[in-house]
Design a protein around this motif. Structure first.
Motif, short mmCIF file in Angstrom:
data_model
loop_
_atom_site.label_atom_id
_atom_site.label_comp_id
_atom_site.label_asym_id
_atom_site.label_seq_id
_atom_site.Cartn_x
_atom_site.Cartn_y
_atom_site.Cartn_z
N ARG A 1 64.84 116.63 71.42
CA ARG A 1 66.04 117.32 71.88
C ARG A 1 66.32 118.55 71.02
O ARG A 1 66.62 119.63 71.51
CB ARG A 1 67.25 116.38 71.83
CG ARG A 1 68.49 116.98 72.49
CD ARG A 1 69.76 116.30 72.03
NE ARG A 1 70.01 116.44 70.61
CZ ARG A 1 70.43 117.56 70.01
NH1 ARG A 1 70.61 118.66 70.69
NH2 ARG A 1 70.66 117.59 68.70
N ALA A 2 66.17 118.41 69.71
CA ALA A 2 66.40 119.53 68.80
C ALA A 2 65.37 120.64 69.02
O ALA A 2 65.70 121.82 68.97
CB ALA A 2 66.35 119.05 67.35
N ALA A 3 64.12 120.25 69.29
CA ALA A 3 63.08 121.24 69.55
C ALA A 3 63.37 122.01 70.84
O ALA A 3 63.19 123.24 70.89
CB ALA A 3 61.71 120.58 69.63
N GLU B 1 66.20 124.44 70.11
CA GLU B 1 65.69 125.58 69.34
C GLU B 1 64.93 126.55 70.23
O GLU B 1 65.09 127.76 70.14
CB GLU B 1 64.79 125.09 68.20
CG GLU B 1 64.22 126.18 67.33
CD GLU B 1 65.28 126.95 66.56
OE1 GLU B 1 65.05 128.15 66.28
OE2 GLU B 1 66.33 126.38 66.23
N TYR B 2 64.11 126.01 71.11
CA TYR B 2 63.35 126.85 72.05
C TYR B 2 64.30 127.63 72.95
O TYR B 2 64.10 128.84 73.19
CB TYR B 2 62.42 125.97 72.88
CG TYR B 2 61.66 126.75 73.94
CD1 TYR B 2 60.61 127.60 73.59
CD2 TYR B 2 62.02 126.66 75.27
CE1 TYR B 2 59.93 128.31 74.54
CE2 TYR B 2 61.34 127.38 76.24
CZ TYR B 2 60.30 128.21 75.87
OH TYR B 2 59.63 128.93 76.82
N GLU C 1 65.67 130.52 71.12
CA GLU C 1 64.69 131.59 70.91
C GLU C 1 64.50 132.45 72.15
O GLU C 1 64.32 133.65 72.02
CB GLU C 1 63.34 130.99 70.50
CG GLU C 1 63.33 130.45 69.09
CD GLU C 1 62.00 129.80 68.72
OE1 GLU C 1 61.06 129.86 69.55
OE2 GLU C 1 61.91 129.24 67.63
N ILE C 2 64.52 131.84 73.32
CA ILE C 2 64.25 132.62 74.52
C ILE C 2 65.51 133.28 75.08
O ILE C 2 65.42 134.15 75.95
CB ILE C 2 63.58 131.79 75.64
CG1 ILE C 2 64.47 130.65 76.10
CG2 ILE C 2 62.24 131.27 75.16
CD1 ILE C 2 63.94 129.93 77.33
N ALA C 3 66.68 132.88 74.57
CA ALA C 3 67.93 133.46 75.08
C ALA C 3 68.20 134.81 74.48
O ALA C 3 67.70 135.30 73.57
CB ALA C 3 69.09 132.53 74.77
#
Length: 84
Positions: free
Chosen positions: A73-75, A78-79, A82-84
């Motif tokens: 869930r944390a990964a 985080e992803y 990063e893409i936002a």
């Protein structure tokens, strides 16, 4: 310079699986994220595995599964950042 990586409460691995997973996933215990807590739990299971009773090992494995879900869930979060 030595940094504190994990701040684990005494006796944590003797508690129930939900408490173990929640504690190791928290920022208070694992400031660098739940993946650090997962490494600590896996190290404990590996090193203490032969000395653990079957019921204790089963509880630790349940904690590992719960913590694994939190790491995933944390990964994902985080992803998404990063893409936002």
């Amino acid at each position: 310079m030595k940094e504190d990586i994990i701040h684990m409460p005494v006796g944590l691995f003797a508690k129930d699986p939900e408490t173990i997973a929640a504690s190791l996933a928290s920022r208070e215990v694992s400031p660098q994220g739940p993946a650090t807590g997962m490494r600590v739990l896996l190290f404990y299971i590996t090193r203490a595995g032969r000395r653990l009773s079957a019921s204790r090992l089963k509880k630790l494995e349940k904690a590992r599964k719960l913590l694994s879900m939190e790491v995933e869930r944390a990964a994902r979060a985080e992803y998404q950042r990063e893409i936002a």
